[in-house]
Scaffold this motif. Structure first.
Motif, PDB file in Angstrom:
ATOM      1  N   ARG A 121      -4.191  -2.873  -4.360  1.00 12.01           N
ATOM      2  CA  ARG A 121      -4.901  -1.971  -5.036  1.00 12.01           C
ATOM      3  C   ARG A 121      -6.364  -1.913  -4.140  1.00 12.01           C
ATOM      4  O   ARG A 121      -6.658  -0.903  -3.780  1.00 12.01           O
ATOM      5  CB  ARG A 121      -5.407  -3.060  -6.145  1.00 12.01           C
TER       6      ARG A 121
ATOM      7  N   THR B 173      -8.821   4.983  -0.797  1.00  8.06           N
ATOM      8  CA  THR B 173      -9.105   6.232  -1.364  1.00  8.06           C
ATOM      9  C   THR B 173     -10.694   6.312  -0.428  1.00  8.06           C
ATOM     10  O   THR B 173     -11.014   7.700   0.090  1.00  8.06           O
ATOM     11  CB  THR B 173      -8.859   6.613  -2.709  1.00  8.06           C
ATOM     12  N   SER B 174     -11.370   5.504  -0.424  1.00 10.46           N
ATOM     13  CA  SER B 174     -12.682   5.424  -0.066  1.00 10.46           C
ATOM     14  C   SER B 174     -13.085   5.808   1.302  1.00 10.46           C
ATOM     15  O   SER B 174     -13.832   6.468   1.685  1.00 10.46           O
ATOM     16  CB  SER B 174     -13.530   4.209   0.194  1.00 10.46           C
TER      17      SER B 174
ATOM     18  N   ARG C  27     -14.400  10.174  -6.276  1.00 10.25           N
ATOM     19  CA  ARG C  27     -13.778  10.827  -5.356  1.00 10.25           C
ATOM     20  C   ARG C  27     -12.619  10.546  -5.382  1.00 10.25           C
ATOM     21  O   ARG C  27     -11.471  10.692  -4.783  1.00 10.25           O
ATOM     22  CB  ARG C  27     -13.633   9.848  -4.085  1.00 10.25           C
ATOM     23  N   THR C  28     -11.964   9.638  -6.509  1.00 13.66           N
ATOM     24  CA  THR C  28     -10.486   9.698  -7.547  1.00 13.66           C
ATOM     25  C   THR C  28      -9.707  10.155  -8.548  1.00 13.66           C
ATOM     26  O   THR C  28     -10.960  11.054  -9.418  1.00 13.66           O
ATOM     27  CB  THR C  28     -10.683   8.459  -7.056  1.00 13.66           C
TER      28      THR C  28
ATOM     29  N   ARG D  78      -5.072   0.243  -1.576  1.00  9.51           N
ATOM     30  CA  ARG D  78      -5.656   1.691  -2.061  1.00  9.51           C
ATOM     31  C   ARG D  78      -7.016   2.276  -2.408  1.00  9.51           C
ATOM     32  O   ARG D  78      -7.507   2.963  -2.217  1.00  9.51           O
ATOM     33  CB  ARG D  78      -4.834   1.716  -3.273  1.00  9.51           C
ATOM     34  N   GLU D  79      -7.612   0.715  -2.925  1.00  9.28           N
ATOM     35  CA  GLU D  79      -9.015   1.386  -2.984  1.00  9.28           C
ATOM     36  C   GLU D  79      -9.822   2.038  -1.390  1.00  9.28           C
ATOM     37  O   GLU D  79     -10.093   2.293  -0.952  1.00  9.28           O
ATOM     38  CB  GLU D  79      -9.548   0.047  -3.327  1.00  9.28           C
TER      39      GLU D  79
END
Ligand SMILES: Nc1ncnc2c1ncn2[C@@H]1O[C@H](COP(=O)(O)OP(=O)(O)O)[C@@H](O)[C@H]1O
Ligand SMILES: [Mg+2]
Lengths: 227, 416
Positions: free
Chosen positions: B5, B12-13, A101-102, B8-9
């Protein structure tokens, strides 16, 4: 600095499967010098992956002694082992294990999420991608990259914390031979130029022929040490 | 792992699976919105009842027939024949020797659901038959015209002071109404004044009422023979004198009705005692409503747990990879907890907004139905909902996060 980066003595690993006990490693000893490139070969089920997991501090041996980079590993806590994996080991897997996903860049930054120097994460990740020749693909997701490119991203990720040892479990197993050779060349170049110890599990004699040393494993024991 | 961090993680997830994230958040949104809406409605009810009670006046007591004891278990047997209040009871309360703390009294006859017609329009209203002291005790004012006087009361005059809502319903205006004719229960009255608006309440609008002389009400509207009245308002000499006035009135009434202490067939309520009772009732109401709504928040929390468990299974290899790259158990734990609390916090914030909108809507509907209930979203409710939703995320996130954190790296990496 210690010249021997891996010193394992009488490693055993037993798995209990109900009544049966599987002996994956049966008293295995080996030493690897800093900067060496070593291939590990052996039939399927001989214990190669088990050995690499223990040498990479992902798993604990049932018995035996293991000294990594001058540090006695048995007796360390889980958190200390995680720290060692983060700082000293770079893993490269057969199936790449990238987060889909990244971006490539975010994948390479991942190990630095778990280390102290996450401030310079971006620059270091870019540098690592440049070292594997992928700076033009940084923003791409794994699905937009070829198998060879994905493995390069994985190598950049393994490099980014400047580990003492790169451990690759059949890194070319999912690639065709031409791309596999390119990956192999990259790994050997990194080994030479950075003096990073390289441990490669492989089935391919053409690959093992390019390393300084090949360790043959059979039934959880070393069969021969070809110098 | 550093906080930025982690964030951000998390982002995104969660954005990798927007539909799932959205549906999970929706569960919390509904729960929090329900809690906010219910609590604000409860708070609104409390506010409007409180202001209604406050409008009685701080130095006013209300005496009515029957005992509050009849609501108590077995209390019904305590009080047999309840005697009605009479004009004589009212007169006895302004005895300067036995009740020095009483300044004035106002007996009242009440008639609900009475038909009122004028100007070709017909509606139903509440009729209050009072004496002149009522206006000063209840602090009533007129916007035009005047109240009736003692002569008009003695003369059984057919005069009426009407509330603004009733005026609007019948005449479409609230001015220039004095001298107009109004038919109450078919009897002709002359309008002599219009009451100043008092605002509505959840008990029905005080602006939809007609006030007429007590004598006329007895003859022509409520049609009750004898001298009985429905209630007596008592004005104490000051707010501080209310408790003494209450005691003095009770003593007088016990003598007159021949009842012992604890067996009263009447009750004396002050603004304060009404307020206490009402607040505790609306408090219970708010708690019950909020509690029922909280169940849906709980369900939303279980939804989070469900999704997080699925997510842990789906991301087993990812967890193995992260551990291989140096993630400690607490790093994995933090990551999953951050995801579940982010889900619930997001749901909480949207839910607060939605709940606030819903409560506005309920207020609109209530006022359209003639009940001026203005739901109040209190800071307390917002803080409670925010805190509660984060707590839900943490609570229901802990189990999945622990499961993720405890995965053996080698096992997780082998997982297909
Ligand atoms: N988690 C485990 N549980 C039980 N047996 C295992 C486990 N991991 C490996 N083994 C067994 O240990 C032996 C060595 O496995 P492995 O190290 O994966 O071999 P290789 O990588 O050389 O193919 C095999 O017989 C395998 O079935
Ligand atoms: Mg293997």
């Amino acid at each position: 600095m210690e010249d021997t980066v891996i010193r394992a003595d009488g490693l055993t690993k037993f798995y209990r499967m109900g009544e049966v006990e599987v002996q994956a490693l049966r008293g295995l000893s080996l030493q690897i010098k800093r900067g060496e490139a070593v291939a590990i070969m052996g039939p399927s089920g001989s214990g190669k992956t088990t050995l690499m997991n223990i040498l990479g501090c992902l798993d604990r041996p049932t018995g035996g002694e293991y000294i990594l980079d001058g540090e006695k590993v048995s007796g360390l806590t889980d958190n200390q082992l995680a720290g060692i994996r983060n700082r000293k080991i770079g893993f490269i897997f057969q199936s790449f294990n990238l987060l889909q996903r990244t971006s490539a860049l975010a994948n390479v930054e991942l190990p630095m999420s778990y280390s102290d120097q996450s401030n310079s994460a971006r620059e270091r990740a870019v540098a690592a991608l440049r070292a594997v020749g992928l700076e033009s693909r940084m923003k791409h997701r794994p699905t937009e990259l070829s198998g060879g490119e994905q493995q390069r991203v994985a190598i950049a990720r393994a490099l980014v914390n400047e580990p003492a040892i790169l451990m690759a479990d059949e890194p070319t197993g999912n690639l065709d031979s031409k791309v596999g050779q390119e990956i192999m060349n990259l790994l050997l170049t990194l080994n030479r130029e950075r003096n990073t110890t390289l441990l490669i599990i492989t089935h391919d004699p053409r690959i093992s022929a390019q390393t300084q040393r090949t360790i043959q494993i059979r039934d959880g024991m070393i069969e021969e040490n070809l110098q | 792992m550093k906080i930025n961090r982690v964030l951000r993680e998390t982002f995104t997830s969660l954005s990798a699976n927007k539909l799932r994230t959205g549906l999970t958040v929706l569960g919390i949104v509904i729960g929090v919105a329900a809690v906010i809406a219910m609590m604000s409605v409860g708070q609104g009810a409390q506010n409007s009842i409180t202001s209604q009670i406050n409008s009685i006046g701080t130095n006013v007591l209300s005496v009515s027939a029957g005992s509050r004891a009849r609501f108590a278990p077995g209390g019904a047997n305590n009080v047999r024949n309840i005697r009605e209040l009479t004009l004589a009871d009212a007169q006895a309360m302004i005895d300067p020797f036995q009740a020095p703390s009483v300044l004035a009294i106002a007996p009242i006859l009440e008639g609900g659901n009475i038909s009122a017609a004028a100007n070709g329009q017909t509606t139903t209203t509440t009729v209050n038959g009072v004496t002149t002291s009522y206006f000063s005790i209840r602090n009533q004012q007129v916007t035009e015209g005047a109240f009736f006087n003692d002569q008009q009361v003695s003369a059984h005059a057919r005069v009426a002071v009407i509330g603004v809502d009733l005026a609007t319903t019948l005449f479409g205006q609230t001015t220039n109404l004095t001298g107009q004719t109004l038919r109450i229960n078919g009897q002709t009255f002359t309008i002599i004044g219009v009451l100043k608006s008092q605002g509505g309440s959840s008990f029905g609008s005080a602006d939809n009422q007609v006030i007429i002389p007590l004598t006329t009400a007895r003859d022509r509207v409520v049609k009750r023979p004898g001298t009985s009245v429905d209630g007596i308002y008592v004005q104490a000499t000051s707010a501080a004198a209310v408790p003494e006035a209450s005691t003095q009135i009770s003593n007088i009434m016990r003598l007159r009705h021949h009842v012992a202490v604890g067996k009263e067939d009447f009750s004396v309520l002050s603004q304060q005692s009404l307020l206490t009772t009402a607040t505790s009732i609306t408090g219970i109401l708010t708690t019950v409503l909020g509690g029922i709504a909280a169940i849906s928040l709980l369900v939303g929390g279980i939804g989070i747990m469900n999704i997080m468990l699925v997510s842990v299974v789906e991301r087993t290899r990812e967890i193995g990879l992260r551990k291989a790259l140096g993630a400690r158990n607490q790093d994995i734990m933090t990551q999953f907890l951050a995801e579940s609390s982010f889900l619930s916090l997001l749901g909480g914030l949207i839910g607060i907004l939605l709940g606030w909108l819903i409560s506005l809507l309920i207020g609109q509907i209530a006022s359209a139905a003639g009940t001026a209930l203005s739901p109040a979203v209190s800071l307390n409710a917002i803080l409670l909902a925010t805190g509660f939703s984060i707590a839900v995320g943490l609570f229901f996130g802990i189990y999945p996060a622990r499961r993720a954190a405890r995965l053996e790296p080698v096992e997780a990496l082998r997982y297909e």
